[in-house]
Design a protein around this motif. Structure first.
Motif, PDB file in Angstrom:
ATOM      1  N   SER A   1       0.833  -1.211   0.000  1.00  0.00           N
ATOM      2  CA  SER A   1       0.000   0.000   0.000  1.00  0.00           C
ATOM      3  C   SER A   1       0.864   1.256   0.000  1.00  0.00           C
ATOM      4  O   SER A   1       0.539   2.248  -0.660  1.00  0.00           O
ATOM      5  CB  SER A   1      -0.946   0.008   1.205  1.00  0.00           C
ATOM      6  OG  SER A   1      -1.878  -1.044   1.094  1.00  0.00           O
TER       7      SER A   1
ATOM      8  N   GLN B   1      -8.256   0.209  -1.294  1.00  0.00           N
ATOM      9  CA  GLN B   1      -9.001  -0.877  -0.666  1.00  0.00           C
ATOM     10  C   GLN B   1     -10.350  -0.408  -0.128  1.00  0.00           C
ATOM     11  O   GLN B   1     -11.265  -1.192   0.022  1.00  0.00           O
ATOM     12  CB  GLN B   1      -8.160  -1.500   0.448  1.00  0.00           C
ATOM     13  CG  GLN B   1      -7.108  -2.446  -0.115  1.00  0.00           C
ATOM     14  CD  GLN B   1      -6.238  -3.030   0.970  1.00  0.00           C
ATOM     15  OE1 GLN B   1      -5.322  -2.387   1.451  1.00  0.00           O
ATOM     16  NE2 GLN B   1      -6.526  -4.235   1.359  1.00  0.00           N
TER      17      GLN B   1
ATOM     18  N   ASP C   1      -5.081  -1.412  -5.404  1.00  0.00           N
ATOM     19  CA  ASP C   1      -4.569  -2.039  -4.181  1.00  0.00           C
ATOM     20  C   ASP C   1      -5.519  -3.147  -3.746  1.00  0.00           C
ATOM     21  O   ASP C   1      -6.593  -2.885  -3.201  1.00  0.00           O
ATOM     22  CB  ASP C   1      -4.442  -0.972  -3.085  1.00  0.00           C
ATOM     23  CG  ASP C   1      -3.520  -1.414  -1.952  1.00  0.00           C
ATOM     24  OD1 ASP C   1      -2.962  -2.527  -2.038  1.00  0.00           O
ATOM     25  OD2 ASP C   1      -3.366  -0.648  -0.983  1.00  0.00           O
ATOM     26  N   GLU C   2      -5.149  -4.375  -4.016  1.00  0.00           N
ATOM     27  CA  GLU C   2      -5.947  -5.560  -3.679  1.00  0.00           C
ATOM     28  C   GLU C   2      -7.421  -5.408  -4.080  1.00  0.00           C
ATOM     29  O   GLU C   2      -8.312  -5.518  -3.246  1.00  0.00           O
ATOM     30  CB  GLU C   2      -5.830  -5.865  -2.177  1.00  0.00           C
ATOM     31  CG  GLU C   2      -4.380  -6.121  -1.777  1.00  0.00           C
ATOM     32  CD  GLU C   2      -4.258  -6.727  -0.382  1.00  0.00           C
ATOM     33  OE1 GLU C   2      -5.152  -7.504  -0.012  1.00  0.00           O
ATOM     34  OE2 GLU C   2      -3.265  -6.424   0.289  1.00  0.00           O
TER      35      GLU C   2
HETATM   36 MG    MG Z   1      -2.010  -2.915   2.040  1.00  0.00          MG
END
Ligand code: MG
Ligand code: ADP
Length: 219
Positions: free
Chosen positions: A47, A92, A165-166
């Motif tokens: 991140s 996220q 991010d993910e």
């Molecule tokens: Mg992260």
């Protein structure tokens, strides 16, 4: 063409006497049309890296270029302007304004970039399967729908680069498949994608997988 270039990034956090070396000399590049995945355990610096690449954070050392323009070591307003035109960011959480409808959320980055294209906004919502939900508020959407709406928002201003991010962390396989399709369409138009992920399915789709561990990247 190199869309994203990061050279020797360092980022340290200080809390009291504690120093966390979150990034230790990270260099990478992503070409136009390429999908690069970053994998790494929780706390490895994913991140932090994406925030530095997006210009949301300024690294303590090294530099970042997007489409040939330096993003690092510029005043925040300049970074924001460059990001608004060149970079789509999917974090996220908190990708949507809670008081705006899904459609208004997609139109917002276009307004900020000065190029409102309502037809493209509707096309993006169709791609992510949310045409029927365009008048809903974010609070009325499921987790998977929020992830898909967030992707539409990130791609709205037709950026050169998507940083995510993910993005598939808590979505069902149907949603994940849909996200892949939208990413493929974006790449076909020349978009570059860098994604941090724990998903083997996503990593299998990447042109390259990079591994981050304790702030150090290994190809
Ligand atoms: Mg992260
Ligand atoms: P990941 O996304 O891979 O889980 P992060 O980039 O969030 O990793 O975190 C990398 C390291 O930096 C971790 O040790 C984390 O605790 C630390 N860290 C992240 N953000 C901060 C912050 N704002 N202040 C202090 N330490 C932080």
């Amino acid at each position: 063409m190199t869309t994203l270039l990061a050279d020797d990034l360092f980022r340290f956090y200080h809390v009291g006497d504690e120093e966390t070396r979150a990034l230790r000399g990270v260099s990478l590049h992503v070409q136009s049309g390429e999908l690069v995945a970053i994998m790494g355990p929780s706390g490895s610096g994913k991140s932090t890296l994406l925030a530095c690449l997006a210009g949301l954070d300024d690294p303590d050392g090294g530099h970042v270029e997007v489409s040939g323009q330096r993003l690092t070591r510029r005043p925040e307003a300049e970074r924001a302007r460059l990001r608004g035109r060149k970079v789509g960011v999917l974090l996220q959480a908190e990708n949507l304004m809670p008081h705006l409808s899904v459609l208004e959320n997609v139109l917002l980055p276009m307004r900020l970039a000065g190029t409102v294209d309502a037809t493209f906004a509707q096309a993006l919502l169709a791609q992510v399967g949310l045409s029927e939900r365009h008048q809903h508020l974010p609070g009325q959407l499921s987790g998977g729908e929020l992830a898909r709406a967030g992707l539409a928002v990130a791609l709205a201003a037709k950026p050169d680069l998507l940083l995510a991010d993910e993005p598939t962390a808590e979505v069902d396989t149907g949603t994940e498949a849909r996200l892949f399709e939208v990413l493929d369409a974006f790449r076909t138009r020349g978009g570059a994608v860098l994604i941090s992920t724990h998903s083997p399915a996503l990593a299998a789709r990447a042109d390259r997988v990079l591994h981050l561990k304790d702030g150090i990247l290994n190809g």
